[in-house]
Design a protein around this motif. Structure first.
Motif, PDB file in Angstrom:
ATOM      1  N   GLU A   1     -24.444 -90.139 -44.753  1.00  0.00           N
ATOM      2  CA  GLU A   1     -24.200 -90.871 -45.996  1.00  0.00           C
ATOM      3  C   GLU A   1     -24.154 -89.920 -47.184  1.00  0.00           C
ATOM      4  N   ARG A   2     -25.030 -88.913 -47.151  1.00  0.00           N
ATOM      5  CA  ARG A   2     -25.104 -87.959 -48.254  1.00  0.00           C
ATOM      6  C   ARG A   2     -25.285 -86.551 -47.708  1.00  0.00           C
ATOM      7  N   VAL A   3     -24.838 -85.592 -48.506  1.00  0.00           N
ATOM      8  CA  VAL A   3     -25.071 -84.176 -48.211  1.00  0.00           C
ATOM      9  C   VAL A   3     -25.614 -83.526 -49.474  1.00  0.00           C
ATOM     10  N   ARG A   4     -26.684 -82.773 -49.307  1.00  0.00           N
ATOM     11  CA  ARG A   4     -27.266 -82.050 -50.443  1.00  0.00           C
ATOM     12  C   ARG A   4     -26.903 -80.575 -50.326  1.00  0.00           C
ATOM     13  N   VAL A   5     -26.380 -80.025 -51.417  1.00  0.00           N
ATOM     14  CA  VAL A   5     -26.045 -78.602 -51.476  1.00  0.00           C
ATOM     15  C   VAL A   5     -27.039 -77.930 -52.411  1.00  0.00           C
ATOM     16  N   TYR A   6     -27.677 -76.865 -51.899  1.00  0.00           N
ATOM     17  CA  TYR A   6     -28.660 -76.135 -52.705  1.00  0.00           C
ATOM     18  C   TYR A   6     -28.225 -74.676 -52.752  1.00  0.00           C
ATOM     19  N   LEU A   7     -27.977 -74.186 -53.954  1.00  0.00           N
ATOM     20  CA  LEU A   7     -27.528 -72.807 -54.156  1.00  0.00           C
ATOM     21  C   LEU A   7     -28.596 -72.024 -54.891  1.00  0.00           C
ATOM     22  N   ASP A   8     -29.043 -70.944 -54.282  1.00  0.00           N
ATOM     23  CA  ASP A   8     -29.929 -69.978 -54.946  1.00  0.00           C
ATOM     24  C   ASP A   8     -29.141 -68.677 -55.062  1.00  0.00           C
ATOM     25  N   TYR A   9     -28.479 -68.514 -56.197  1.00  0.00           N
ATOM     26  CA  TYR A   9     -27.556 -67.393 -56.368  1.00  0.00           C
ATOM     27  C   TYR A   9     -28.269 -66.054 -56.245  1.00  0.00           C
ATOM     28  N   ASP A  10     -29.392 -65.925 -56.916  1.00  0.00           N
ATOM     29  CA  ASP A  10     -30.090 -64.641 -56.956  1.00  0.00           C
ATOM     30  C   ASP A  10     -30.597 -64.220 -55.574  1.00  0.00           C
ATOM     31  N   ARG A  11     -30.990 -65.195 -54.733  1.00  0.00           N
ATOM     32  CA  ARG A  11     -31.461 -64.877 -53.383  1.00  0.00           C
ATOM     33  C   ARG A  11     -30.321 -64.848 -52.365  1.00  0.00           C
ATOM     34  N   GLY A  12     -29.115 -65.204 -52.807  1.00  0.00           N
ATOM     35  CA  GLY A  12     -27.976 -65.175 -51.906  1.00  0.00           C
ATOM     36  C   GLY A  12     -28.036 -66.221 -50.822  1.00  0.00           C
ATOM     37  N   THR A  13     -28.466 -67.451 -51.180  1.00  0.00           N
ATOM     38  CA  THR A  13     -28.649 -68.508 -50.191  1.00  0.00           C
ATOM     39  C   THR A  13     -27.874 -69.759 -50.587  1.00  0.00           C
ATOM     40  N   VAL A  14     -27.169 -70.340 -49.605  1.00  0.00           N
ATOM     41  CA  VAL A  14     -26.554 -71.656 -49.755  1.00  0.00           C
ATOM     42  C   VAL A  14     -27.060 -72.511 -48.601  1.00  0.00           C
ATOM     43  N   SER A  15     -27.767 -73.602 -48.931  1.00  0.00           N
ATOM     44  CA  SER A  15     -28.340 -74.473 -47.905  1.00  0.00           C
ATOM     45  C   SER A  15     -27.754 -75.869 -48.011  1.00  0.00           C
TER      46      SER A  15
ATOM     47  N   SER B   1     -28.330 -79.961 -46.496  1.00  0.00           N
ATOM     48  CA  SER B   1     -29.286 -80.851 -45.841  1.00  0.00           C
ATOM     49  C   SER B   1     -28.851 -82.297 -46.017  1.00  0.00           C
ATOM     50  N   ASP B   2     -29.499 -83.183 -45.212  1.00  0.00           N
ATOM     51  CA  ASP B   2     -29.292 -84.619 -45.313  1.00  0.00           C
ATOM     52  C   ASP B   2     -30.464 -85.204 -46.099  1.00  0.00           C
ATOM     53  N   PRO B   3     -30.279 -85.571 -47.374  1.00  0.00           N
ATOM     54  CA  PRO B   3     -31.400 -86.054 -48.180  1.00  0.00           C
ATOM     55  C   PRO B   3     -31.912 -87.424 -47.731  1.00  0.00           C
ATOM     56  N   VAL B   4     -31.109 -88.178 -46.992  1.00  0.00           N
ATOM     57  CA  VAL B   4     -31.540 -89.501 -46.526  1.00  0.00           C
ATOM     58  C   VAL B   4     -32.620 -89.352 -45.460  1.00  0.00           C
ATOM     59  N   SER B   5     -32.366 -88.479 -44.483  1.00  0.00           N
ATOM     60  CA  SER B   5     -33.345 -88.257 -43.418  1.00  0.00           C
ATOM     61  C   SER B   5     -34.179 -87.008 -43.634  1.00  0.00           C
ATOM     62  N   ASN B   6     -33.905 -86.304 -44.739  1.00  0.00           N
ATOM     63  CA  ASN B   6     -34.618 -85.065 -45.058  1.00  0.00           C
ATOM     64  C   ASN B   6     -34.485 -84.060 -43.910  1.00  0.00           C
ATOM     65  N   THR B   7     -33.236 -83.898 -43.434  1.00  0.00           N
ATOM     66  CA  THR B   7     -32.954 -83.012 -42.298  1.00  0.00           C
ATOM     67  C   THR B   7     -32.122 -81.825 -42.762  1.00  0.00           C
ATOM     68  N   HIS B   8     -32.554 -80.631 -42.365  1.00  0.00           N
ATOM     69  CA  HIS B   8     -31.799 -79.425 -42.700  1.00  0.00           C
ATOM     70  C   HIS B   8     -30.578 -79.322 -41.799  1.00  0.00           C
ATOM     71  N   LEU B   9     -29.421 -78.998 -42.393  1.00  0.00           N
ATOM     72  CA  LEU B   9     -28.176 -78.900 -41.629  1.00  0.00           C
ATOM     73  C   LEU B   9     -27.816 -77.457 -41.313  1.00  0.00           C
ATOM     74  N   HIS B  10     -27.738 -76.619 -42.326  1.00  0.00           N
ATOM     75  CA  HIS B  10     -27.354 -75.223 -42.112  1.00  0.00           C
ATOM     76  C   HIS B  10     -27.613 -74.421 -43.394  1.00  0.00           C
ATOM     77  N   SER B  11     -27.779 -73.109 -43.231  1.00  0.00           N
ATOM     78  CA  SER B  11     -27.953 -72.212 -44.375  1.00  0.00           C
ATOM     79  C   SER B  11     -27.121 -70.959 -44.169  1.00  0.00           C
ATOM     80  N   PHE B  12     -26.577 -70.446 -45.287  1.00  0.00           N
ATOM     81  CA  PHE B  12     -25.881 -69.157 -45.289  1.00  0.00           C
ATOM     82  C   PHE B  12     -26.688 -68.184 -46.136  1.00  0.00           C
ATOM     83  N   ARG B  13     -26.748 -66.938 -45.692  1.00  0.00           N
ATOM     84  CA  ARG B  13     -27.436 -65.893 -46.455  1.00  0.00           C
ATOM     85  C   ARG B  13     -26.500 -64.708 -46.619  1.00  0.00           C
TER      86      ARG B  13
END
Length: 447
Positions: free
Chosen positions: A395-409, A411-423
């Motif tokens: 239903e939803r996808v959450r995108v979390y970007l931490d530019y300084d740490r070089g991370t893009v994560s 997740s599914d905020p409905v079920s609070n499930t992590h989907l994938h991360s790039f570093r």
């Protein structure tokens, strides 16, 4: 004039048509400047032809010859202007050759003259054909350039119309949004004034009841006073026989001013603007990402608030500006990130397929190369593009970007499930991107 040749009208020194001719005593004529130059070089005043010395430093002008030369030049210029001039101006011979060194047509006499010694010649028709072929090639190139520039001009004109349409549509949306705010303020003003008037009526009614009670007390006291005054007028025996024994009882206490009788002014004026602003937050939404319509594929339509996108069903006609996608059904966020932490939720429950994430500002948006590099994304229902594949429908996808740490994560905020991360290490500005022909919506921060 026709009986005179170019040689007869040419100076023996410069071999050009006479300019300001002068006549020596030996009957030879020369250009005045040519003669003076010859005398300065030889350091003697002799005729350049017969070497006879001249007795005069300033020979007279040869007016007859001057007039003949001017008439000849006039006729030659007229022939040239009429397009019929193909005669050598020096020798009145037909121009048949082209001097490759001097880059000019010449006659057969010119070819044999001292001026063209060791020069190379070609027939005029041969050189003209070669030059015409070169010119024709250049002409075709110029015609293609002209055609291309007209196409570009047409695109520029379309862009001007699109800019006008954009401005008009944006102005309507601005007025619409401000009208909502104006209506909210008008409603709040009316509600606040209504509450003030209700309190006014309540407290006026309360004071009216107090006044009626006070009037009753005053009326009772007035009757008592009147009765006492009447009793005071009778004789002593009657007075003493009456019920009055010298005491007057006040049976009811005085009414008191009620607490809170006045208008509670601070309730209406205290922090009025701040309180209205706080209430206004309940009707406005703050989106963490705003879409950029100037990057959207022509088949996509953005909502008026630029927070959702969907397929249009028929191709729109926006200008094909350099930043617009033309193959993939994508659109970018309007703001890029080059530091800090950023997060946004995307509603995808109505999508049969989608891809979303971040990409660099310099990534190529034209053609089918977009997903080949500098894209960090997850995807659903797509097999031909890059990105981490999500198998379950969300239903939803959450995108979390931490530019300084070089991370893009992701997740599914409905079920609070992590989907994938790039570093990785980011060096370029990053933009959110969204890809689908179905409805995608960026959720507000307060959802």
């Amino acid at each position: 004039m026709a009986s005179l040749s170019v040689e007869e009208l040419s100076c023996p020194v410069c071999y050009e048509i006479f300019k300001a001719p002068v006549l020596l005593s030996c009957s030879h004529s020369f250009c005045k400047e040519c003669l003076q130059q010859f005398w300065r070089t030889k350091e003697t005043q002799e005729c350049p032809v017969c070497r006879r010395k001249s007795s005069r430093d300033d020979p007279p002008n040869n007016l007859v010859l001057k007039n003949l030369c001017e008439s000849f030049l006039k006729e030659r210029n007229e022939r040239r202007s009429s397009g019929s001039e193909e005669i050598c101006s020096l020798h009145s011979e037909k121009l048949k050759l082209f001097c490759l060194e001097d880059k000019q047509p010449v006659c057969l006499v010119c070819r044999d003259s001292q001026k063209h010694v060791n020069h190379t010649f070609r027939p005029i028709s041969e050189v003209a054909l070669s030059h015409k072929e070169e010119l024709n090639t250049a002409l075709k190139s110029l015609q293609e350039k002209l055609k291309h520039k007209k196409i570009i001009k047409g695109k520029f004109e379309e862009t001007v119309q699109h800019i006008k349409s954009q401005a008009e549509h944006t102005e309507r949306q601005i007025k619409k949004q401000f009208e909502k705010l104006h209506q909210f303020l008008r409603d709040e003003e009316e509600a606040t004034i209504t509450a003030l008037r209700e309190e006014e009526e309540q407290k006026k009614q309360m004071m009216k009841e107090k006044l009626e009670e006070m009037n009753r007390h005053i009326s009772a006291l007035s009757h008592t006073i009147k009765d006492i005054e009447e009793m005071m007028k009778v004789n002593d025996v009657c007075f003493l026989k009456s019920q009055w024994k010298g005491e007057v009882q006040i049976s009811q206490p005085d009414p008191q001013m009620p607490s809170g009788a006045l208008i509670h002014v601070p309730r209406y004026l205290g922090n009025l603007q701040f309180r209205v602003w706080k209430k206004m937050q309940d009707i406005v939404q703050n989106s963490p990402v705003i879409l950029d319509p100037n990057t959207a594929h022509p088949d996509l339509i953005l909502s008026d608030d630029l927070t959702s996108v969907r397929g249009s069903g028929n191709k729109q006609l926006p200008p094909d500006n350099p930043g617009r996608f033309d193959k993939y059904f994508c659109v970018l966020g309007s703001e890029g990130f080059n530091s800090g932490k950023h997060c946004w939720d995307v509603e995808v429950k109505e999508c049969l397929y989608w891809s979303l994430g971040v990409t660099t500002a310099s990534n190529q948006r034209k053609g089918f190369v977009f997903f080949k590099t500098d894209v960090w994304s997850v995807r659903y229902g797509l097999s031909v593009v890059s990105g981490f594949p999500v198998k379950q429908k969300l239903e939803r996808v959450r995108v979390y970007l931490d530019y300084d740490r070089g991370t893009v994560s992701f997740s599914d905020p409905v079920s609070n499930t992590h989907l994938h991360s790039f570093r990785t290490t980011f060096t370029d500005t990053l933009f959110p991107f969204f890809c689908s022909l179905y409805s995608l919506r960026i959720l507000p921060l307060n959802s």
